[in-house]
Design an enzyme around this catalytic site. Structure first.
Site, PDB file in Angstrom:
ATOM      1  N   GLU A   1     -28.388  35.253  19.452  1.00  0.00           N
ATOM      2  CA  GLU A   1     -27.476  34.291  18.510  1.00  0.00           C
ATOM      3  C   GLU A   1     -28.303  33.953  17.330  1.00  0.00           C
ATOM      4  OE1 GLU A   1     -26.206  30.771  20.570  1.00  0.00           O
ATOM      5  OE2 GLU A   1     -24.680  31.806  21.608  1.00  0.00           O
TER       6      GLU A   1
ATOM      7  N   GLU B   1     -22.106  35.779  26.794  1.00  0.00           N
ATOM      8  CA  GLU B   1     -21.920  34.285  27.173  1.00  0.00           C
ATOM      9  C   GLU B   1     -20.269  34.056  26.809  1.00  0.00           C
ATOM     10  OE1 GLU B   1     -24.329  31.398  25.191  1.00  0.00           O
ATOM     11  OE2 GLU B   1     -26.342  32.722  25.419  1.00  0.00           O
TER      12      GLU B   1
HETATM   13  O1  IFM Z   1     -26.418  26.711  25.686  1.00  0.00           O
HETATM   14  C1  IFM Z   1     -26.182  27.537  24.741  1.00  0.00           C
HETATM   15  C2  IFM Z   1     -26.877  28.780  24.822  1.00  0.00           C
HETATM   16  O2  IFM Z   1     -28.319  28.513  24.741  1.00  0.00           O
HETATM   17  C3  IFM Z   1     -26.529  29.593  23.624  1.00  0.00           C
HETATM   18  N1  IFM Z   1     -25.100  29.885  23.450  1.00  0.00           N
HETATM   19  C4  IFM Z   1     -24.265  28.825  23.524  1.00  0.00           C
HETATM   20  C5  IFM Z   1     -24.700  27.989  24.805  1.00  0.00           C
HETATM   21  C6  IFM Z   1     -23.613  26.634  24.685  1.00  0.00           C
HETATM   22  O3  IFM Z   1     -23.889  25.933  23.351  1.00  0.00           O
END
Ligand code: IFM
Length: 443
Positions: free
Chosen positions: A169, A352
């Site tokens: 990200e 994710e």
């Molecule tokens: O916890 C975070 C993660 O580190 C990166 N993506 C989003 C998640 C939730 O906010």
């Protein structure tokens, strides 16, 4: 409550990868065994973290990793996504920290012994503080330092890694960290956001070249997050404002990688805002990747704004997670379809997806029906995208266990496993059990 998928779903085939994900700073603790990073510094500043906490202990995974590997294996997943703390494996002078490398070798070996595929991210936001002291991601040299780190660690760990991701990200590192200032290092200027994004993307491209050389047999790529923007109305003004927001927050990171260029809105920026792009940079950034990791949680709604171009409208009267994020799974299918139609894509892995919920532990049980529903709806959304031709090969739940949720500290719980931070006891939530049932039911 069960999780299920249609009988003929691609996601139920044995070679579809189901996993769980974490990140170093959010779970490891063990800070005396690594260099300080920007999040240590940020947490120490007053007013930065909702519960004034930090990552010094977190889930104490640094000491409890063996039991966590067993926990992951017991969940029945095919793969585990983790990140490496740069400052644990390298000393300040760039030399190897053997003890840190050994920590990850043991962890990866433990996973491999249990037949769990290893998805390793090189950078999930924990930049060594000494690099930040030299400008961090505003300094082009940090991209080369990242390449050197990628080179050393991929040679040290490559035999144990199935998949490398360069960055997690870059939007969060650049926008939240250098433009909005709500994440480490807490800088807040538009030019900083755009310049740091360019150096992060350059770092990605440089590291990709190293990974393809050192680990040609692993699957190498990057993880991007997307929060698709939707226009509040059909008016031309709102639609244009939303397109701008999408360029600014989403396509800013994917276009350079797949098209070797930034969105056209860059031409409207003042020179002082524009990143410093040197000749050859865009070609490096566009180095082909073997997979794209997609992180998805929610959408955003925008309207036009007379001075700031767009304005986000906070969700109201819609279902929300405990983060206050709208639950809108349709956006997931639409995002995947849009990525598929915009670019000539490598395989996608959902690296994710998950939800924070107001969990209650009662007599060892967390009956998190809301989270199960979230997973169900979002898996259906991925399945629908696959049905229209999107090449999705895997899905990782965020997160394996509750952990340090950045500026919100330990106040938000995303885990499939509940962590009692006083005792460091782990309790598999009902969602975790449902995830296991689904995965292990595949024939
Ligand atoms: O916890 C975070 C993660 O580190 C990166 N993506 C989003 C998640 C939730 O906010």
């Amino acid at each position: 409550m069960k999780l299920s998928l249609p009988e003929n779903s691609r996601m139920l085939e044995k070679d579809f990868t189901f996993g769980v994900a974490t990140a170093s700073f959010q779970i490891e603790g063990g800070i005396d065994h690594r260099q300080p990073c920007i999040w240590d510094t940020f947490c120490a500043k007053s007013g930065t973290i909702a519960d004034k906490s930090d990552g010094s202990v977190a889930c104490n995974h640094f000491n409890l990793w063996q039991q966590d590997v067993q926990l992951i294996a017991d969940m029945g997943v095919d793969a585990y996504r983790l990140s490496i703390a740069w400052g644990r494996v390298l000393n300040e002078d760039g030399s190897k920290n053997s003890a840190g490398v050994e920590f990850y070798r043991n962890l990866l070996r433990g996973l491999k012994t249990k037949n769990i595929k290893t998805f390793v991210t090189l950078y999930h936001w924990d930049l060594p503080q000494h690099l930040e002291d030299n400008g961090g991601w505003l300094n082009r040299q940090t991209a080369y330092a990242f390449r050197d780190y990628a080179d050393l660690i991929s040679r040290e760990l490559g035999d144990l890694v199935d998949s490398w991701a360069t960055l997690n990200e870059p939007f969060c590192s650049s926008y939240l960290g250098y433009e909005a200032g709500i994440h480490a290092p807490g800088k807040g200027q538009q030019s900083y956001g755009r310049k740091s994004a360019h150096h992060l993307l350059l770092a990605h491209g440089l590291a990709m070249q190293v990974l393809q050389k050192n680990c040609p047999d692993s699957m190498n790529g990057i993880v991007l997050n997307f929060t698709p923007g939707y226009s509040v109305s059909d008016s031309a003004e709102d639609m244009q404002a939303t397109a701008y927001a999408n360029d600014y927050f989403n396509w800013w990171y994917s276009r350079p990688i797949f098209e070797g260029k930034y969105p056209d809105i860059i031409d409207s920026f003042d020179d002082s805002i524009k990143p410093d792009i040197e000749s050859g940079d865009m070609e490096i950034i566009a180095t082909p990747i073997d997979f794209l990791g997609v992180n998805f949680y929610t959408r955003a709604v925008y309207k036009a704004h007379p001075t700031s171009i767009f304005e986000e409208i906070p969700p109201s009267d819609v279902p929300l997670t405990d983060m206050g994020w709208e639950i809108y799974p349709q956006a997931f299918t639409q995002l995947l379809s849009e990525l598929h139609s915009r670019y000539s894509l490598p395989p996608i892995y959902i690296t994710e997806n998950g939800a924070a919920m107001p969990d209650q532990l009662t007599a060892g049980v967390v009956n998190d029906l809301g989270r199960i529903q979230y997973y169900q709806d979002h898996m259906n959304a991925v399945n629908a995208a696959i049905d229209v031709g999107v090449n999705v090969q895997g899905y990782f739940g965020w997160s394996l266990m509750d952990n340090f949720e950045w500026a919100l500290g330990y106040t938000k719980r995303f885990g499939l496993v509940y962590v009692d931070y006083d005792t460091q006891q782990r309790y598999v939530k009902e969602s975790g059990k449902a995830y296991t049932k689904l995965i292990t039911s595949r024939s």
